[in-house]
Design an enzyme around this catalytic site. Structure first.
Site, PDB file in Angstrom:
ATOM      1  N   TRP A  24       0.845  -1.194   0.000  1.00  0.00           N
ATOM      2  CA  TRP A  24       0.000   0.000   0.000  1.00  0.00           C
ATOM      3  C   TRP A  24       0.880   1.243   0.000  1.00  0.00           C
ATOM      4  O   TRP A  24       1.874   1.314   0.734  1.00  0.00           O
ATOM      5  CB  TRP A  24      -0.901  -0.024   1.233  1.00  0.00           C
ATOM      6  CG  TRP A  24      -1.811   1.165   1.361  1.00  0.00           C
ATOM      7  CD1 TRP A  24      -2.489   1.808   0.369  1.00  0.00           C
ATOM      8  CD2 TRP A  24      -2.137   1.843   2.585  1.00  0.00           C
ATOM      9  NE1 TRP A  24      -3.226   2.843   0.894  1.00  0.00           N
ATOM     10  CE2 TRP A  24      -3.027   2.900   2.250  1.00  0.00           C
ATOM     11  CE3 TRP A  24      -1.781   1.657   3.925  1.00  0.00           C
ATOM     12  CZ2 TRP A  24      -3.557   3.767   3.201  1.00  0.00           C
ATOM     13  CZ3 TRP A  24      -2.313   2.516   4.866  1.00  0.00           C
ATOM     14  CH2 TRP A  24      -3.186   3.552   4.508  1.00  0.00           C
ATOM     15  N   TYR A  53      -4.290  -0.180  -5.237  1.00  0.00           N
ATOM     16  CA  TYR A  53      -2.925   0.331  -5.094  1.00  0.00           C
ATOM     17  C   TYR A  53      -2.308   0.714  -6.444  1.00  0.00           C
ATOM     18  O   TYR A  53      -1.273   1.365  -6.481  1.00  0.00           O
ATOM     19  CB  TYR A  53      -2.028  -0.698  -4.418  1.00  0.00           C
ATOM     20  CG  TYR A  53      -2.478  -1.184  -3.063  1.00  0.00           C
ATOM     21  CD1 TYR A  53      -3.503  -0.556  -2.341  1.00  0.00           C
ATOM     22  CD2 TYR A  53      -1.880  -2.301  -2.485  1.00  0.00           C
ATOM     23  CE1 TYR A  53      -3.904  -1.026  -1.102  1.00  0.00           C
ATOM     24  CE2 TYR A  53      -2.275  -2.771  -1.246  1.00  0.00           C
ATOM     25  CZ  TYR A  53      -3.292  -2.134  -0.558  1.00  0.00           C
ATOM     26  OH  TYR A  53      -3.687  -2.604   0.664  1.00  0.00           O
ATOM     27  N   GLN A 171      -8.619  -8.977   6.813  1.00  0.00           N
ATOM     28  CA  GLN A 171      -7.492  -8.045   6.907  1.00  0.00           C
ATOM     29  C   GLN A 171      -8.031  -6.713   7.424  1.00  0.00           C
ATOM     30  O   GLN A 171      -9.035  -6.212   6.924  1.00  0.00           O
ATOM     31  CB  GLN A 171      -6.834  -7.874   5.533  1.00  0.00           C
ATOM     32  CG  GLN A 171      -5.557  -7.057   5.588  1.00  0.00           C
ATOM     33  CD  GLN A 171      -4.878  -6.922   4.244  1.00  0.00           C
ATOM     34  OE1 GLN A 171      -4.682  -5.814   3.735  1.00  0.00           O
ATOM     35  NE2 GLN A 171      -4.523  -8.056   3.627  1.00  0.00           N
ATOM     36  N   LYS A 240       5.221  -2.590   5.492  1.00  0.00           N
ATOM     37  CA  LYS A 240       5.595  -2.016   4.198  1.00  0.00           C
ATOM     38  C   LYS A 240       6.884  -1.234   4.354  1.00  0.00           C
ATOM     39  O   LYS A 240       7.108  -0.570   5.374  1.00  0.00           O
ATOM     40  CB  LYS A 240       4.496  -1.085   3.701  1.00  0.00           C
ATOM     41  CG  LYS A 240       4.769  -0.445   2.355  1.00  0.00           C
ATOM     42  CD  LYS A 240       4.141   0.930   2.232  1.00  0.00           C
ATOM     43  CE  LYS A 240       4.966   1.993   2.932  1.00  0.00           C
ATOM     44  NZ  LYS A 240       4.478   3.368   2.759  1.00  0.00           N
TER      45      LYS A 240
END
Length: 280
Positions: A24, A53, A171, A240
């Site tokens: 992301w 994304y 999620q 990330k």
């Protein structure tokens, strides 16, 4: 085995690496491809992307270029939040399949229970139709598991109550001080594996002194503590990063937070001022 390659099991028996690499906010093209390449080189075997994304093609290119056998990389993507009928869901899925160009998707999630422009709106009726599409996609053999993302208790329960094939994973945003306990409990009661995106609160957690103190005691980073915290709470973290150094550091998880550490971390609130949350 490392934390990156150890697996948990989804309700249908599919093994999923217990740490994923989130993409992301990583721009498509060279940046995303380089980040995923670095993650795979660091040992990650679980990559998370989404149509929203706009980097699915970059993720797919990196996986193909890695030389790793397809069955050794677990790839998740997500149905766009605005696709709220059967035909729109099917069209979006085929677009993601083309973007990724990996033959199949390991796990496919409904990205949100409402379109992003209508946060918190009631789309339960539409999600039942979308879930019917997800069930058909799963039975086609083109995905190995299906689930949901960003669903609150109301929307999650409605899908479960009307599903022919139950969602296998949820999620949601999850980090120290923001653990969405009611939603996690509802998901687990329904048999779902829980994944946590933004375990670092998109960076806002990194300056928290209480977490820093625990990190210092273990000679690790705040990011490593945040990821380890998820794992010890049986939540699959999706950190990330774009810097190869940070990607590699986040993979060093061979330490254990003590019981006292976990009590301290569980008791923290407001750890990441400035971080946005979904509307529930």
């Amino acid at each position: 085995m490392t934390a990156l390659t150890e697996t948990w099991q989804l309700p249908n028996g599919v093994a999923i690496p217990q740490v994923g690499f989130g993409t992301w906010q990583i721009p498509a093209g060279e940046t995303a491809q380089a980040a995923v390449t670095a993650a795979l080189e660091a040992g990650y075997r679980h990559i998370d992307t989404a149509w929203q994304y706009k980097n699915e093609a970059s993720v797919g290119a990196a996986v193909r270029a890695s030389g790793l056998p397809r069955d050794q990389v677990f790839v998740t993507s997500k149905l766009p939040a605005h696709a709220k009928d059967y035909d729109a869901a099917m069209a979006a899925f085929h677009e993601s399949m083309t973007n990724l160009d990996l033959g199949y998707i390991d796990m496919y999630l409904i990205h949100a229970p409402w379109p992003w422009a209508e946060l918190g709106a009631d789309y339960r009726k539409q999600n039942r139709e979308v879930w019917r599409a997800m069930e058909d996609i799963y039975e086609s053999g083109k995905v190995r598991a299906i689930g949901i993302s960003n669903f609150n208790v109301r929307d999650l329960t409605d899908v479960v109550d009307h599903a022919r094939i139950a969602p296998m994973a949820l999620q949601l945003q999850y980090y120290i001080g923001f653990t969405e306990d009611a939603i996690v409990s509802a998901a687990r009661k329904a048999g779902m594996l829980v994944e946590g995106f933004s375990p670092l609160a998109t960076g806002f957690l990194l300056n928290n002194p209480a977490v820093q103190a625990i990190a210092d005691a273990h000679h690790v980073s705040v990011a490593q503590v945040a990821i380890r915290y998820c794992l010890q709470n049986q939540v699959l973290p999706l950190p990330k990063a774009t810097s190869p150094a940070h990607i590699q550091a986040n993979a060093q998880l061979d330490f254990t937070l003590t019981a006292d550490d976990m009590v301290t971390l569980d008791g923290l609130t407001d750890t990441a001022p400035g971080e946005d949350h979904n509307v529930y």
